[in-house]
Design an enzyme around this catalytic site. Sequence first.
Site, PDB file in Angstrom:
ATOM      1  N   HIS A 135     -12.186  -0.364   5.461  1.00 29.00           N
ATOM      2  CA  HIS A 135     -10.911  -0.496   4.721  1.00 29.00           C
ATOM      3  C   HIS A 135     -10.841   0.610   3.673  1.00 29.00           C
ATOM      4  CE1 HIS A 135      -7.653  -3.212   2.895  1.00 29.00           C
ATOM      5  NE2 HIS A 135      -7.651  -2.113   2.162  1.00 29.00           N
ATOM      6  N   HIS A 137      -8.193   3.637   1.694  1.00 28.50           N
ATOM      7  CA  HIS A 137      -6.911   4.306   1.441  1.00 28.50           C
ATOM      8  C   HIS A 137      -7.202   5.780   1.172  1.00 28.50           C
ATOM      9  CE1 HIS A 137      -4.638   0.516   0.957  1.00 28.50           C
ATOM     10  NE2 HIS A 137      -5.815   0.065   0.529  1.00 28.50           N
ATOM     11  N   LYS A 154      -2.079  -3.839  10.413  1.00 33.76           N
ATOM     12  CA  LYS A 154      -2.254  -4.427   9.078  1.00 33.76           C
ATOM     13  C   LYS A 154      -1.053  -5.258   8.667  1.00 33.76           C
ATOM     14  CE  LYS A 154      -4.009  -4.862   4.869  1.00 33.76           C
ATOM     15  NZ  LYS A 154      -4.418  -3.935   3.848  1.00 33.76           N
ATOM     16  N   HIS A 205      -3.862  -8.509   4.281  1.00 27.63           N
ATOM     17  CA  HIS A 205      -3.883  -8.606   2.822  1.00 27.63           C
ATOM     18  C   HIS A 205      -3.506 -10.052   2.518  1.00 27.63           C
ATOM     19  CE1 HIS A 205      -3.455  -6.933  -1.348  1.00 27.63           C
ATOM     20  NE2 HIS A 205      -2.972  -8.153  -1.466  1.00 27.63           N
ATOM     21  N   HIS A 232     -10.712  -7.421   1.856  1.00 26.69           N
ATOM     22  CA  HIS A 232     -11.091  -7.446   0.432  1.00 26.69           C
ATOM     23  C   HIS A 232     -11.039  -8.849  -0.154  1.00 26.69           C
ATOM     24  CE1 HIS A 232      -6.744  -7.150   0.312  1.00 26.69           C
ATOM     25  NE2 HIS A 232      -6.712  -5.841   0.447  1.00 26.69           N
ATOM     26  N   ASP A 280     -11.932  -0.597   0.190  1.00 24.33           N
ATOM     27  CA  ASP A 280     -10.578  -0.638  -0.399  1.00 24.33           C
ATOM     28  C   ASP A 280     -10.439   0.439  -1.472  1.00 24.33           C
ATOM     29  OD1 ASP A 280      -7.950  -1.427  -0.672  1.00 24.33           O
ATOM     30  OD2 ASP A 280      -8.401  -3.085  -2.032  1.00 24.33           O
TER      31      ASP A 280
HETATM   32  C1  NCD Z   1      -4.159  -0.648  -2.709  1.00 25.08           C
HETATM   33  C2  NCD Z   1      -3.481   0.700  -2.858  1.00 25.08           C
HETATM   34  O1  NCD Z   1      -3.449   1.221  -3.967  1.00 25.08           O
HETATM   35  O2  NCD Z   1      -3.030   1.241  -1.853  1.00 25.08           O
HETATM   36  N1  NCD Z   1      -4.358  -1.232  -4.006  1.00 25.08           N
HETATM   37  C3  NCD Z   1      -5.251  -2.207  -4.319  1.00 25.08           C
HETATM   38  O3  NCD Z   1      -5.245  -2.692  -5.474  1.00 25.08           O
HETATM   39  N2  NCD Z   1      -6.131  -2.651  -3.454  1.00 25.08           N
HETATM   40  C4  NCD Z   1      -3.376  -1.516  -1.819  1.00 25.08           C
HETATM   41  C5  NCD Z   1      -4.116  -2.734  -1.355  1.00 25.08           C
HETATM   42  O4  NCD Z   1      -5.052  -2.646  -0.569  1.00 25.08           O
HETATM   43  O5  NCD Z   1      -3.770  -3.835  -1.809  1.00 25.08           O
HETATM   44 ZN    ZN Z   2      -6.411  -1.854   0.550  1.00 23.57          ZN
END
Ligand code: NCD
Ligand code: ZN
Length: 345
Positions: free
Chosen positions: A13, A15, A99, A136, A174, A248
Amino acid sequence: MEKVILTKPDDWHLHLRDGEAMKSVVRMSAFQMGRAVIMPNLSPPITNTKQAIKYHNEIVRALPKESRFRPLMVLYLTDKTTKNEIIEASEAQEVHAVKLYPAGATTNSDSGVTNLSSTYPALEQMQKEGVPLLIHGEVTDNDIDVFDREKVFIDRTLTKLVQEFPSLKIVLEHITTKDAVDFVSECEKNIAATITPHHLLANRNHMLVGGIKPHYYCLPVLKRKSPHQEALIAAATSGSPKFFLGTDSAPHEKHQKESSCGCAGVFSAHAAVELYAEAFDGAGKIEKLEGFASFFGADFYGLPRNQEKITLEKTTWRIPESYNFSGSHVVPFFAGEELSWRLSA
Ligand code: NCD
Ligand code: ZN
């Protein structure tokens, strides 16, 4: 010096963002991880296979030629995702999951699902093709307390979803509560969860005692130490194949977090494996790290385990206060603090 040799982990996971932002962080994950599941919450989101392949290629182009890091792409589920879109995705070797963001739950989730039953044809097809649904897991109702949103999602939505799609592969992403640990533990083996380094190493006191610390703010929000953080540590270090690594890591520019309405996301890609090592060692369970970090996720996704090895050395080092990020800065998790494990180059 004490050393631990591990099979190269994967991040289930992550970003990465796109454009310059992606270019400034992708090498950190590529150094630490063999593969990573790349979240589709760009603006606009990645909702079809064509976009996913384009994004995949953009990530690969940003890496040095010799890099063996592989991005595993994900489609963003919307009320309009069709059965045919799922068929196309399952035929593309770049796409590995879909997702589900409840609309409004987190960063860039405005196009998320507003009515779960409208996604049933897509979920039906995913169940058939063995495509995992990544969730999520938080409700978005204004009247539900932010600390209860994961538990209420499990009670109101996930329980029903698991009953209606009994063989759909689901990853509850998460997780932050003992409720989620218990739920996933009691389900069949097609239900798993990822756990982040920040939810293992921190609780809501880290974020709120002595002043508000915006760099600890993420969604789902950090919970209490007991029973929640303790349950996550116990699950991650238990050796159960249902729990695996998903950072995450979610980079945001410093000024967007240090603001009167700071955004959610903790950046941990700079030291992901070291942070997990800190948590596992702290629990006296460093020997359980390899299963969690390098085996269980690959097994769940039906992908081969990595062949390459990495070495963690027990040596103290200090995490920088910030890293360059898209012409600005990102403040990493544990900024300025010492860690006792370091990944050797
Ligand atoms: C994530 C993001 O910034 O893209 N933020 C977070 O707090 N985890 C989005 C997500 O996974 O909820
Ligand atoms: Zn995330």
